[in-house]
Design a protein around this motif. Structure first.
Motif, mmCIF file in Angstrom:
data_model
loop_
_atom_site.group_PDB
_atom_site.id
_atom_site.type_symbol
_atom_site.label_atom_id
_atom_site.label_comp_id
_atom_site.label_asym_id
_atom_site.label_seq_id
_atom_site.Cartn_x
_atom_site.Cartn_y
_atom_site.Cartn_z
ATOM 1 N N HIS A 31 0.368 -1.117 -0.152
ATOM 2 C CA HIS A 31 0.352 0.654 -0.086
ATOM 3 C C HIS A 31 0.965 0.893 0.166
ATOM 4 O O HIS A 31 1.947 1.205 0.274
ATOM 5 C CB HIS A 31 -1.201 0.189 1.037
ATOM 6 C CG HIS A 31 -0.259 0.089 2.529
ATOM 7 N ND1 HIS A 31 0.747 -0.636 2.974
ATOM 8 C CD2 HIS A 31 -0.448 1.109 3.398
ATOM 9 C CE1 HIS A 31 0.580 -0.754 4.259
ATOM 10 N NE2 HIS A 31 0.677 1.156 5.000
ATOM 11 N N HIS A 33 1.177 3.665 1.792
ATOM 12 C CA HIS A 33 1.670 4.711 2.660
ATOM 13 C C HIS A 33 3.002 4.301 3.346
ATOM 14 O O HIS A 33 3.965 3.852 2.945
ATOM 15 C CB HIS A 33 1.327 3.954 4.460
ATOM 16 C CG HIS A 33 -0.246 4.073 4.806
ATOM 17 N ND1 HIS A 33 -0.880 3.357 5.514
ATOM 18 C CD2 HIS A 33 -0.779 5.421 4.510
ATOM 19 C CE1 HIS A 33 -1.410 4.025 6.153
ATOM 20 N NE2 HIS A 33 -1.450 4.709 5.806
ATOM 21 N N HIS A 36 6.186 2.085 3.797
ATOM 22 C CA HIS A 36 5.680 0.848 2.559
ATOM 23 C C HIS A 36 6.166 1.769 1.391
ATOM 24 O O HIS A 36 6.654 0.373 0.498
ATOM 25 C CB HIS A 36 4.379 0.200 2.937
ATOM 26 C CG HIS A 36 4.073 0.030 3.891
ATOM 27 N ND1 HIS A 36 4.474 -1.757 4.103
ATOM 28 C CD2 HIS A 36 3.423 0.273 4.902
ATOM 29 C CE1 HIS A 36 3.917 -1.854 5.624
ATOM 30 N NE2 HIS A 36 3.789 -0.678 5.958
ATOM 31 N N HIS A 86 -7.185 -1.639 5.229
ATOM 32 C CA HIS A 86 -6.400 -1.060 5.763
ATOM 33 C C HIS A 86 -6.558 0.832 5.326
ATOM 34 O O HIS A 86 -7.378 1.405 5.564
ATOM 35 C CB HIS A 86 -4.829 -1.182 5.547
ATOM 36 C CG HIS A 86 -3.716 -0.045 6.185
ATOM 37 N ND1 HIS A 86 -4.141 -0.364 7.458
ATOM 38 C CD2 HIS A 86 -2.711 0.380 5.183
ATOM 39 C CE1 HIS A 86 -2.602 0.734 7.529
ATOM 40 N NE2 HIS A 86 -2.303 1.117 6.191
ATOM 41 N N ASP A 107 -0.349 -3.874 6.372
ATOM 42 C CA ASP A 107 -0.949 -3.372 7.605
ATOM 43 C C ASP A 107 -2.268 -3.041 7.267
ATOM 44 O O ASP A 107 -2.757 -3.605 5.897
ATOM 45 C CB ASP A 107 -0.654 -1.653 7.593
ATOM 46 C CG ASP A 107 0.536 -1.543 7.549
ATOM 47 O OD1 ASP A 107 1.425 -1.937 8.244
ATOM 48 O OD2 ASP A 107 1.253 -0.159 7.421
ATOM 49 N N ASP A 336 1.232 4.690 11.569
ATOM 50 C CA ASP A 336 1.463 4.002 10.579
ATOM 51 C C ASP A 336 3.242 3.235 10.373
ATOM 52 O O ASP A 336 3.347 2.045 10.697
ATOM 53 C CB ASP A 336 1.283 4.511 9.246
ATOM 54 C CG ASP A 336 1.107 3.037 8.556
ATOM 55 O OD1 ASP A 336 0.171 2.415 8.552
ATOM 56 O OD2 ASP A 336 2.246 2.852 7.256
HETATM 57 ZN ZN ZN Z 1 0.025 1.098 6.014
#
Ligand code: ZN
Ligand code: ZN
Length: 347
Positions: A31, A33, A36, A86, A107, A336
């Motif tokens: 994802h 974020h 990541h 998530h 996540d 996060d």
């Molecule tokens: Zn995340």
């Protein structure tokens, strides 16, 4: 099959990395974020619904997408992406090689979220789980309860002509709040620029949310006195806040489960709302995969690994990330990035 390297998780059989934090040739991304999806890799593969958001985060990236549930061959592996619940487009990545199956969860959460597909349990031999809130004190109320609390706080502030500034993570949390407020909003909603851009990416992807307006340079004071304002935590204490005198300030995060944190950080209110699995959901999810080996990363990984080994008899290990150890700092991305906050006081 998947090993931890200085650049991140690496699958030799497929010659790809998952969520690498260094630039690599081929990055599979769970994802968008920032802990990541890092810039600089030659190519990215993500779940199809995550494309608009990943593109906004890494504008010049070469991005390929794969619909949820569709399988492709990469090297000697079979790879598929499955919803992680998530944020928009978040995925668990299933990797199969010679009959052995690994799932990298990224996540995830199990609570319903109107902005993304619900988590899909995937049977596997080895499960790599996050542990952002892996302590028994972390349990979440239904989102509906929290949204009612937010509405009540906003209503009371409106009656006093005070803006309601709700700090939240700009990717995922802000849009989830806007989606939950769709059809329930009782006044104007305004967005900090950092929230507005990502909210546009969600709207482009077809996510339905309450109407909200970006705050422009000239907007201040009376114009915002009845507004709910969504802003990143990084805006706190900056000149930007001068446009919102006498604002009531709140923070929406799983971190708000620990009452001492809210007081210590001087928020008027704390709303417990997380895009991560709480303790019971982590345990249920691990059990649901049927995995006999569980590798734990992000946050309270030692605590979860120990519990799964001692109480569930599973083979466990922990995987360090490059984002560990920003102890105690509440930053915009803090939830996060899994801060190791001492949970001194339980609500
Ligand atoms: Zn995340
Ligand atoms: Zn994360």
């Amino acid at each position: 099959m998947i090993t931890s390297t200085p650049s991140g998780l690496f699958c030799e059989a497929g010659n790809f990395f998952i969520d690498p934090w260094e630039p690599v040739a081929r990055a599979l991304v769970t994802h968008a974020h920032s802990d990541h999806a890092r810039p600089g890799s030659a190519s990215y593969l993500c779940a199809a619904p995550g494309e608009t958001v990943l593109r906004r985060r890494i504008p010049d990236a070469a991005i390929q997408t794969l619909p949820y549930g569709e399988t492709i061959t990469i090297g000697d592996t079979r790879v598929s992406f499955h919803p992680a619940g998530h944020i928009l487009g978040s995925a668990q990545i299933r990797v199969e090689n010679r009959g052995e199956v690994w799932v990298v969860s990224g996540d995830y959460k199990r609570a319903a979220d109107p902005t993304c597909d619900p988590f899909e349990p995937i049977t596997c031999h080895t499960f790599i789980t996050e542990a952002t809130f892996a302590l028994p004190i972390y349990t979440w109320d239904p989102a509906d309860t929290t949204v009612e609390e937010i509405l009540g706080w906003w209503r009371a502030n409106r009656e006093e002509e005070r803006p309601s500034v709700l700090f939240c993570y700009v990717l995922g949390k802000a849009q989830r709040i806007l989606a939950e407020l769709r059809g329930r909003s009782e006044g104007p909603i305004h967005l900090h620029g950092a929230v507005a851009g990502l909210t546009d990416a969600y709207r482009d992807a077809g996510v339905a949310m309450a109407p909200a307006e970006r705050i422009t340079e000239g907007m201040r004071g009376k114009m915002l006195a009845r507004s709910l304002v969504l802003a990143p935590l990084s805006a706190r204490g900056t000149l930007w806040m001068k446009r919102l005198p006498n604002a009531s300030v709140a923070f929406a995060s799983g971190l708000m489960r620990v009452r001492g944190v809210r007081r210590q950080r001087a928020f008027d209110r704390g709303f417990v709302l997380s895009d991560h699995a709480d303790w019971p959901a982590l345990l249920a999810t691990v059990a649901g995969t049927g995995a006999t080996r569980v590798l734990v990363t992000h946050g309270w990984s030692d605590a979860l690994a120990r519990f799964l080994a001692e109480e569930r008899g599973l083979e466990t290990g922990t995987i360090r990330t490059a984002f560990e150890g920003e102890t105690g700092e509440l930053t915009e991305a803090s939830e996060d990035r899994a801060p190791e906050m001492p949970p001194s006081e339980e609500k």
